[in-house]
Design a protein around this motif. Sequence first.
Motif, PDB file in Angstrom:
ATOM      1  N   ASP A 166     -32.359 -77.580  -7.515  1.00  0.00           N
ATOM      2  CA  ASP A 166     -31.211 -76.748  -7.187  1.00  0.00           C
ATOM      3  C   ASP A 166     -30.693 -77.119  -5.799  1.00  0.00           C
ATOM      4  OD1 ASP A 166     -30.465 -73.910  -5.655  1.00  0.00           O
ATOM      5  OD2 ASP A 166     -29.607 -74.099  -7.674  1.00  0.00           O
ATOM      6  N   VAL A 167     -29.417 -77.429  -5.701  1.00  0.00           N
ATOM      7  CA  VAL A 167     -28.864 -77.934  -4.438  1.00  0.00           C
ATOM      8  C   VAL A 167     -28.982 -76.890  -3.328  1.00  0.00           C
ATOM      9  CG1 VAL A 167     -26.782 -78.780  -3.283  1.00  0.00           C
ATOM     10  CG2 VAL A 167     -27.338 -79.565  -5.598  1.00  0.00           C
ATOM     11  N   PHE A 168     -28.791 -75.626  -3.637  1.00  0.00           N
ATOM     12  CA  PHE A 168     -28.913 -74.581  -2.617  1.00  0.00           C
ATOM     13  C   PHE A 168     -30.321 -74.609  -1.991  1.00  0.00           C
ATOM     14  CE2 PHE A 168     -25.203 -73.119  -4.820  1.00  0.00           C
ATOM     15  CZ  PHE A 168     -24.470 -72.404  -3.887  1.00  0.00           C
ATOM     16  N   GLN A 169     -31.326 -74.720  -2.850  1.00  0.00           N
ATOM     17  CA  GLN A 169     -32.698 -74.752  -2.353  1.00  0.00           C
ATOM     18  C   GLN A 169     -32.999 -76.048  -1.610  1.00  0.00           C
ATOM     19  OE1 GLN A 169     -34.726 -72.120  -2.377  1.00  0.00           O
ATOM     20  NE2 GLN A 169     -33.007 -71.031  -3.353  1.00  0.00           N
ATOM     21  N   LEU A 170     -32.454 -77.151  -2.106  1.00  0.00           N
ATOM     22  CA  LEU A 170     -32.687 -78.445  -1.457  1.00  0.00           C
ATOM     23  C   LEU A 170     -32.035 -78.521  -0.084  1.00  0.00           C
ATOM     24  CD1 LEU A 170     -32.216 -80.774  -4.560  1.00  0.00           C
ATOM     25  CD2 LEU A 170     -34.366 -80.200  -3.416  1.00  0.00           C
ATOM     26  N   LEU A 171     -30.927 -77.803   0.105  1.00  0.00           N
ATOM     27  CA  LEU A 171     -30.301 -77.778   1.431  1.00  0.00           C
ATOM     28  C   LEU A 171     -31.064 -76.878   2.399  1.00  0.00           C
ATOM     29  CD1 LEU A 171     -26.474 -77.670   0.578  1.00  0.00           C
ATOM     30  CD2 LEU A 171     -27.767 -79.579   1.550  1.00  0.00           C
ATOM     31  N   LYS A 172     -31.720 -75.869   1.864  1.00  0.00           N
ATOM     32  CA  LYS A 172     -32.537 -75.003   2.731  1.00  0.00           C
ATOM     33  C   LYS A 172     -33.762 -75.747   3.259  1.00  0.00           C
ATOM     34  CE  LYS A 172     -31.220 -70.653   0.481  1.00  0.00           C
ATOM     35  NZ  LYS A 172     -31.668 -69.551  -0.412  1.00  0.00           N
ATOM     36  N   ASN A 173     -34.279 -76.664   2.437  1.00  0.00           N
ATOM     37  CA  ASN A 173     -35.466 -77.442   2.822  1.00  0.00           C
ATOM     38  C   ASN A 173     -35.190 -78.920   2.541  1.00  0.00           C
ATOM     39  OD1 ASN A 173     -37.474 -75.105   3.282  1.00  0.00           O
ATOM     40  ND2 ASN A 173     -36.669 -74.678   1.239  1.00  0.00           N
ATOM     41  N   PRO A 174     -34.380 -79.564   3.373  1.00  0.00           N
ATOM     42  CA  PRO A 174     -33.947 -80.939   3.081  1.00  0.00           C
ATOM     43  C   PRO A 174     -35.116 -81.923   3.042  1.00  0.00           C
ATOM     44  CG  PRO A 174     -32.606 -79.940   4.819  1.00  0.00           C
ATOM     45  CD  PRO A 174     -33.782 -79.042   4.605  1.00  0.00           C
TER      46      PRO A 174
ATOM     47  N   TYR B 289     -19.457 -69.897  -2.507  1.00  0.00           N
ATOM     48  CA  TYR B 289     -18.877 -70.945  -1.662  1.00  0.00           C
ATOM     49  C   TYR B 289     -19.255 -70.729  -0.193  1.00  0.00           C
ATOM     50  CZ  TYR B 289     -15.987 -72.838  -5.438  1.00  0.00           C
ATOM     51  OH  TYR B 289     -15.550 -73.429  -6.602  1.00  0.00           O
ATOM     52  N   LYS B 290     -19.232 -69.483   0.237  1.00  0.00           N
ATOM     53  CA  LYS B 290     -19.587 -69.171   1.628  1.00  0.00           C
ATOM     54  C   LYS B 290     -21.039 -69.518   1.902  1.00  0.00           C
ATOM     55  CE  LYS B 290     -19.544 -65.410   5.023  1.00  0.00           C
ATOM     56  NZ  LYS B 290     -19.192 -63.981   5.268  1.00  0.00           N
ATOM     57  N   SER B 291     -21.912 -69.171   0.973  1.00  0.00           N
ATOM     58  CA  SER B 291     -23.334 -69.492   1.134  1.00  0.00           C
ATOM     59  C   SER B 291     -23.548 -70.994   1.195  1.00  0.00           C
ATOM     60  CB  SER B 291     -24.121 -68.883  -0.030  1.00  0.00           C
ATOM     61  OG  SER B 291     -25.475 -69.257   0.028  1.00  0.00           O
ATOM     62  N   LEU B 292     -22.830 -71.739   0.333  1.00  0.00           N
ATOM     63  CA  LEU B 292     -22.971 -73.191   0.333  1.00  0.00           C
ATOM     64  C   LEU B 292     -22.445 -73.791   1.630  1.00  0.00           C
ATOM     65  CD1 LEU B 292     -23.815 -75.651  -1.348  1.00  0.00           C
ATOM     66  CD2 LEU B 292     -21.483 -75.733  -2.263  1.00  0.00           C
TER      67      LEU B 292
ATOM     68  N   ASP C 185     -22.310 -72.310   4.514  1.00  0.00           N
ATOM     69  CA  ASP C 185     -23.262 -71.927   5.555  1.00  0.00           C
ATOM     70  C   ASP C 185     -24.451 -72.889   5.573  1.00  0.00           C
ATOM     71  OD1 ASP C 185     -23.999 -69.707   7.535  1.00  0.00           O
ATOM     72  OD2 ASP C 185     -25.796 -69.806   6.282  1.00  0.00           O
ATOM     73  N   LEU C 186     -24.966 -73.212   4.402  1.00  0.00           N
ATOM     74  CA  LEU C 186     -26.074 -74.166   4.312  1.00  0.00           C
ATOM     75  C   LEU C 186     -25.650 -75.551   4.797  1.00  0.00           C
ATOM     76  CD1 LEU C 186     -27.523 -73.144   0.823  1.00  0.00           C
ATOM     77  CD2 LEU C 186     -28.680 -72.909   3.031  1.00  0.00           C
ATOM     78  N   ALA C 187     -24.418 -75.940   4.467  1.00  0.00           N
ATOM     79  CA  ALA C 187     -23.921 -77.249   4.894  1.00  0.00           C
ATOM     80  C   ALA C 187     -23.845 -77.341   6.414  1.00  0.00           C
ATOM     81  CB  ALA C 187     -22.549 -77.507   4.278  1.00  0.00           C
ATOM     82  N   LEU C 188     -23.341 -76.295   7.034  1.00  0.00           N
ATOM     83  CA  LEU C 188     -23.240 -76.310   8.503  1.00  0.00           C
ATOM     84  C   LEU C 188     -24.619 -76.256   9.145  1.00  0.00           C
ATOM     85  CD1 LEU C 188     -20.146 -73.964   8.961  1.00  0.00           C
ATOM     86  CD2 LEU C 188     -20.209 -76.465   8.967  1.00  0.00           C
ATOM     87  N   ASN C 189     -25.534 -75.505   8.554  1.00  0.00           N
ATOM     88  CA  ASN C 189     -26.908 -75.486   9.075  1.00  0.00           C
ATOM     89  C   ASN C 189     -27.563 -76.858   8.968  1.00  0.00           C
ATOM     90  OD1 ASN C 189     -26.801 -72.780   9.710  1.00  0.00           O
ATOM     91  ND2 ASN C 189     -27.787 -72.101   7.820  1.00  0.00           N
ATOM     92  N   PHE C 190     -27.185 -77.610   7.937  1.00  0.00           N
ATOM     93  CA  PHE C 190     -27.725 -78.959   7.740  1.00  0.00           C
ATOM     94  C   PHE C 190     -27.440 -79.842   8.952  1.00  0.00           C
ATOM     95  CE2 PHE C 190     -27.313 -83.327   6.141  1.00  0.00           C
ATOM     96  CZ  PHE C 190     -28.491 -83.473   5.422  1.00  0.00           C
ATOM     97  N   PHE C 191     -26.309 -79.594   9.622  1.00  0.00           N
ATOM     98  CA  PHE C 191     -25.909 -80.402  10.778  1.00  0.00           C
ATOM     99  C   PHE C 191     -26.245 -79.738  12.110  1.00  0.00           C
ATOM    100  CE2 PHE C 191     -22.982 -82.139   7.518  1.00  0.00           C
ATOM    101  CZ  PHE C 191     -23.236 -83.492   7.688  1.00  0.00           C
ATOM    102  N   ARG C 192     -27.146 -78.766  12.090  1.00  0.00           N
ATOM    103  CA  ARG C 192     -27.352 -77.986  13.323  1.00  0.00           C
ATOM    104  C   ARG C 192     -27.864 -78.821  14.500  1.00  0.00           C
ATOM    105  NH1 ARG C 192     -31.117 -76.260   9.589  1.00  0.00           N
ATOM    106  NH2 ARG C 192     -33.308 -76.719  10.054  1.00  0.00           N
ATOM    107  N   GLU C 193     -28.525 -79.927  14.228  1.00  0.00           N
ATOM    108  CA  GLU C 193     -29.056 -80.760  15.319  1.00  0.00           C
ATOM    109  C   GLU C 193     -28.313 -82.081  15.477  1.00  0.00           C
ATOM    110  OE1 GLU C 193     -31.212 -79.524  17.279  1.00  0.00           O
ATOM    111  OE2 GLU C 193     -31.725 -77.766  16.085  1.00  0.00           O
ATOM    112  N   ARG C 194     -27.272 -82.277  14.693  1.00  0.00           N
ATOM    113  CA  ARG C 194     -26.652 -83.602  14.674  1.00  0.00           C
ATOM    114  C   ARG C 194     -25.143 -83.511  14.518  1.00  0.00           C
ATOM    115  NH1 ARG C 194     -29.991 -82.762  11.435  1.00  0.00           N
ATOM    116  NH2 ARG C 194     -28.570 -82.676   9.671  1.00  0.00           N
ATOM    117  N   GLU C 195     -24.485 -84.606  14.829  1.00  0.00           N
ATOM    118  CA  GLU C 195     -23.087 -84.760  14.468  1.00  0.00           C
ATOM    119  C   GLU C 195     -23.014 -85.363  13.074  1.00  0.00           C
ATOM    120  OE1 GLU C 195     -21.100 -87.120  17.361  1.00  0.00           O
ATOM    121  OE2 GLU C 195     -21.185 -85.567  18.911  1.00  0.00           O
TER     122      GLU C 195
END
Length: 396
Positions: free
Chosen positions: A278-286, A314-317, A319-329
């Motif tokens: 599940d992509v939502f779960q995979l983004l939570k734990n990349p 869509y908002k949850s997705l 949010d996960l996308a932006l968290n994915f980049f929290r340490e990077r550009e």
Amino acid sequence: MRYPPVKLNPQGLKNFIQGRIWFTLGEIESYDKVKDSIEPGSLVSIYSRDGHFLGQGYFNPHSFYNLKILTRRECPIDTPFFRERFRMALSLREKTLPGESSFRLVHAEGDHLPGLVIDIFDKVGVIQIHTLGMEKLKLHILEALLQLIPLDSIVFKNDLEKRKEEGLPLYVDIYLREPQDPYPVLMDGIKFLLPLTKGQKTGFFLDQRENRRFLQSIAKGSVVMDGFAYLGGFSFYALKGGARRAYLLERSGYALEIALEIAKLNGFKDKIVPVEGDVFQLLKNPVAYSDLLILDPPAFIKSRKDFSQGYKKYKSLMDLALNFFREREGLLFFFSCSHFFKLQDLQELLKELLPKKGFSSGIIKFFHQGLDHPVNPLVEETEYLKGVALKLSRGS
């Protein structure tokens, strides 16, 4: 040729004059009498209350939109009718996508043929019929298509849930020769294998063609995380453009197996990493991080009543996308294929979430559906795909 008559009431006539081609029971004169006298799915001639001819279409009392218009001319709805419509559609594709052997020939209302979708993949045509009215015209559609385009096989991929709303069965059927499945095609120098009978929709998403080409043009040196990857269309374009690696996040193990075969065909076997789940779960734990994230989810909003719940997804997705980049550009490609989720909704979502995450960002490109998926300006539902390419960085 005149078919059983259906009259529009004054409200229906007003909407007809404004260009509408779908009508509900509240727009049909003497609806109860009409629904009892006309067999569902029948071709009908359409008139105003005072008897002026308006057009021809089909009628189904079991559908929310009971009446759909095929033409404003008085003519038989038969094989020559469809052949002419298909000829016009093919001419447009030859002008806008010259040399392409895989393209959408008919985009339902976008080509003024409500309830019908036809994709061409080299020598195979894949037909999807959404409505009872079109189902009853199936043989005319088949004959007209074969008169215009020499095909080895035709797949009727009529397994969409939407057909149930019209009281139609779900099935997949083959006409002429059974095609190789998955079926090999070459697109932009990439060898794809398309699961025409078991895959999603018609087997491949042609509507993202131009957007994949853009990704290819900027992907050199990138590591790609491809969410809702399906067969890895975006990933393979990125790899062709010089990306170093692509992670394919996809819940369908079957699709990922085909993606691996595509990778082998194109010499990318060592550059793709399939990740099932599940992509939502995979983004939570990349499983890894990348500098380019692509999210092309299924439609979370299929009708107006689903808007609130779908917007939250869509908002949850996002949010996960932006968290994915929290340490990077990095670059985020974010899409929606739901007509009911407008580009404005996507922008509002970004306005809401970006300040909270502390990003300095810029939209470098807006995305839309491909040229072979024309938008009918009088049927807003034909404009459905939208997206953004967003540059994310910290600080200004």
